[in-house]
Design a protein around this motif. Structure first.
Motif, PDB file in Angstrom:
ATOM      1  N   GLN A  65      78.299 -86.125  15.017  1.00 36.38           N
ATOM      2  CA  GLN A  65      77.781 -85.197  13.982  1.00 36.38           C
ATOM      3  C   GLN A  65      76.439 -85.851  13.104  1.00 36.38           C
ATOM      4  OE1 GLN A  65      80.302 -84.158  10.767  1.00 36.38           O
ATOM      5  NE2 GLN A  65      78.991 -82.777   9.662  1.00 36.38           N
ATOM      6  N   GLY A  66      76.545 -87.081  12.845  1.00 42.26           N
ATOM      7  CA  GLY A  66      75.469 -87.906  12.366  1.00 42.26           C
ATOM      8  C   GLY A  66      74.352 -87.956  13.481  1.00 42.26           C
ATOM      9  N   LEU A  67      74.664 -87.894  14.663  1.00 39.75           N
ATOM     10  CA  LEU A  67      73.414 -87.871  15.849  1.00 39.75           C
ATOM     11  C   LEU A  67      72.867 -86.499  15.915  1.00 39.75           C
ATOM     12  CD1 LEU A  67      72.256 -89.207  18.149  1.00 39.75           C
ATOM     13  CD2 LEU A  67      73.885 -88.094  19.660  1.00 39.75           C
ATOM     14  N   PHE A  68      73.574 -85.553  15.664  1.00 40.64           N
ATOM     15  CA  PHE A  68      72.871 -84.360  15.853  1.00 40.64           C
ATOM     16  C   PHE A  68      72.061 -83.879  14.495  1.00 40.64           C
ATOM     17  CE2 PHE A  68      76.420 -83.049  18.740  1.00 40.64           C
ATOM     18  CZ  PHE A  68      75.635 -82.878  19.915  1.00 40.64           C
ATOM     19  N   THR A  69      72.532 -84.401  13.319  1.00 41.22           N
ATOM     20  CA  THR A  69      71.601 -84.401  12.217  1.00 41.22           C
ATOM     21  C   THR A  69      70.409 -85.214  12.283  1.00 41.22           C
ATOM     22  OG1 THR A  69      73.716 -84.412  10.889  1.00 41.22           O
ATOM     23  CG2 THR A  69      71.790 -85.083   9.691  1.00 41.22           C
ATOM     24  N   LEU A  70      70.217 -86.233  12.905  1.00 37.91           N
ATOM     25  CA  LEU A  70      69.329 -87.183  13.132  1.00 37.91           C
ATOM     26  C   LEU A  70      68.298 -86.390  14.011  1.00 37.91           C
ATOM     27  CD1 LEU A  70      67.966 -89.831  12.614  1.00 37.91           C
ATOM     28  CD2 LEU A  70      68.927 -90.451  14.598  1.00 37.91           C
ATOM     29  N   LEU A  71      69.101 -85.937  15.068  1.00 43.34           N
ATOM     30  CA  LEU A  71      68.110 -85.181  15.935  1.00 43.34           C
ATOM     31  C   LEU A  71      67.468 -83.632  15.425  1.00 43.34           C
ATOM     32  CD1 LEU A  71      70.261 -85.116  19.272  1.00 43.34           C
ATOM     33  CD2 LEU A  71      68.176 -86.621  18.681  1.00 43.34           C
ATOM     34  N   ASP A  72      68.078 -83.289  14.520  1.00 39.67           N
ATOM     35  CA  ASP A  72      67.752 -82.039  13.694  1.00 39.67           C
ATOM     36  C   ASP A  72      66.483 -82.331  12.737  1.00 39.67           C
ATOM     37  OD1 ASP A  72      69.131 -80.305  15.304  1.00 39.67           O
ATOM     38  OD2 ASP A  72      70.503 -80.260  13.943  1.00 39.67           O
ATOM     39  N   THR A  73      66.346 -83.638  12.308  1.00 40.68           N
ATOM     40  CA  THR A  73      65.354 -84.016  11.321  1.00 40.68           C
ATOM     41  C   THR A  73      64.102 -84.103  11.733  1.00 40.68           C
ATOM     42  OG1 THR A  73      67.111 -85.714  10.398  1.00 40.68           O
ATOM     43  CG2 THR A  73      64.966 -85.875   9.846  1.00 40.68           C
ATOM     44  N   GLU A  74      63.166 -83.558  11.054  1.00 40.82           N
ATOM     45  CA  GLU A  74      61.523 -83.430  11.335  1.00 40.82           C
ATOM     46  C   GLU A  74      61.235 -85.012  11.253  1.00 40.82           C
ATOM     47  OE1 GLU A  74      59.954 -80.854  12.606  1.00 40.82           O
ATOM     48  OE2 GLU A  74      61.807 -79.656  12.926  1.00 40.82           O
ATOM     49  N   PRO A  75      60.205 -85.293  12.313  1.00 36.61           N
ATOM     50  CA  PRO A  75      59.708 -86.526  12.194  1.00 36.61           C
ATOM     51  C   PRO A  75      58.549 -86.552  11.073  1.00 36.61           C
ATOM     52  CG  PRO A  75      58.779 -85.670  14.055  1.00 36.61           C
ATOM     53  CD  PRO A  75      59.961 -84.684  13.465  1.00 36.61           C
ATOM     54  N   LEU A  76      58.196 -87.695  10.203  1.00 40.50           N
ATOM     55  CA  LEU A  76      57.138 -88.079   9.311  1.00 40.50           C
ATOM     56  C   LEU A  76      56.059 -88.139  10.089  1.00 40.50           C
ATOM     57  CD1 LEU A  76      59.147 -90.155   6.829  1.00 40.50           C
ATOM     58  CD2 LEU A  76      58.677 -87.617   6.809  1.00 40.50           C
ATOM     59  N   VAL A  77      56.005 -88.791  11.222  1.00 41.61           N
ATOM     60  CA  VAL A  77      54.650 -88.870  11.962  1.00 41.61           C
ATOM     61  C   VAL A  77      54.580 -88.114  13.185  1.00 41.61           C
ATOM     62  CG1 VAL A  77      53.211 -91.013  12.929  1.00 41.61           C
ATOM     63  CG2 VAL A  77      54.605 -91.351  10.970  1.00 41.61           C
ATOM     64  N   ARG A  78      53.357 -87.616  13.197  1.00 43.40           N
ATOM     65  CA  ARG A  78      53.318 -86.610  14.219  1.00 43.40           C
ATOM     66  C   ARG A  78      52.152 -86.992  15.211  1.00 43.40           C
ATOM     67  NH1 ARG A  78      56.572 -82.191  14.531  1.00 43.40           N
ATOM     68  NH2 ARG A  78      57.299 -81.607  12.474  1.00 43.40           N
ATOM     69  N   GLU A  79      52.269 -86.651  16.607  1.00 41.93           N
ATOM     70  CA  GLU A  79      51.196 -87.302  17.331  1.00 41.93           C
ATOM     71  C   GLU A  79      49.985 -86.111  17.374  1.00 41.93           C
ATOM     72  OE1 GLU A  79      50.801 -87.360  22.067  1.00 41.93           O
ATOM     73  OE2 GLU A  79      52.379 -88.737  21.213  1.00 41.93           O
ATOM     74  N   LYS A  80      48.892 -86.597  17.281  1.00 45.55           N
ATOM     75  CA  LYS A  80      47.708 -85.553  17.228  1.00 45.55           C
ATOM     76  C   LYS A  80      47.619 -84.715  18.588  1.00 45.55           C
ATOM     77  CE  LYS A  80      44.765 -88.279  14.279  1.00 45.55           C
ATOM     78  NZ  LYS A  80      43.524 -88.926  14.309  1.00 45.55           N
ATOM     79  N   PRO A  81      47.247 -83.651  18.532  1.00 44.19           N
ATOM     80  CA  PRO A  81      47.135 -82.509  19.677  1.00 44.19           C
ATOM     81  C   PRO A  81      46.207 -83.244  20.976  1.00 44.19           C
ATOM     82  CG  PRO A  81      46.727 -81.368  17.793  1.00 44.19           C
ATOM     83  CD  PRO A  81      46.844 -82.898  17.272  1.00 44.19           C
ATOM     84  N   ASN A  82      45.296 -83.839  20.775  1.00 43.77           N
ATOM     85  CA  ASN A  82      44.406 -84.472  21.620  1.00 43.77           C
ATOM     86  C   ASN A  82      44.420 -85.898  21.845  1.00 43.77           C
ATOM     87  OD1 ASN A  82      43.459 -81.987  21.960  1.00 43.77           O
ATOM     88  ND2 ASN A  82      41.696 -82.143  20.768  1.00 43.77           N
ATOM     89  N   ALA A  83      45.741 -86.473  21.711  1.00 43.18           N
ATOM     90  CA  ALA A  83      45.733 -87.933  21.590  1.00 43.18           C
ATOM     91  C   ALA A  83      45.739 -88.495  23.012  1.00 43.18           C
ATOM     92  CB  ALA A  83      47.099 -88.316  21.065  1.00 43.18           C
ATOM     93  N   THR A  84      45.130 -89.419  23.192  1.00 38.04           N
ATOM     94  CA  THR A  84      45.036 -90.233  24.485  1.00 38.04           C
ATOM     95  C   THR A  84      46.256 -91.003  24.704  1.00 38.04           C
ATOM     96  OG1 THR A  84      43.753 -92.238  23.733  1.00 38.04           O
ATOM     97  CG2 THR A  84      42.412 -90.319  24.469  1.00 38.04           C
TER      98      THR A  84
END
Length: 86
Positions: A65-84
């Motif tokens: 249950q803790g793992l699924f809660t962690l997987l459903d959490t939105e990340p605070l840092v996102r990758e840019k769309p055109n990142a190399t």
């Protein structure tokens, strides 16, 4: 598990007192006392295993249950769309 051990200890004590009373009165032999003790011991081992198995399964589901809660959490840092790639 403490409750299970308490029930087993009280039950064993009462059973052995009852059988020893019969042995002192001459209705039962000392072999009956050993039989009652061994019978309770042989019953307690599978019950203890089932209790341990139940605790392991419930702990595992809590971890899942803790793992699924962690997987459903939105990340605070996102990758840019055109990142190399690095």
């Amino acid at each position: 598990n403490l409750g299970q051990k308490l029930i087993y200890s009280v039950g064993t004590s009462l059973m052995l007192l009852w059988v020893s009373k019969g042995a002192f009165n001459g209705k039962l032999s000392s072999g009956d006392l050993v039989l009652a003790n061994q019978m309770l011991n042989q019953l307690s081992v599978p019950l203890n295993f089932i209790g341990t198995l139940y605790k392991s399964v419930t702990d595992s589901f809590g971890g899942l249950q803790g793992l699924f809660t962690l997987l459903d959490t939105e990340p605070l840092v996102r990758e840019k769309p055109n990142a190399t790639s690095l």
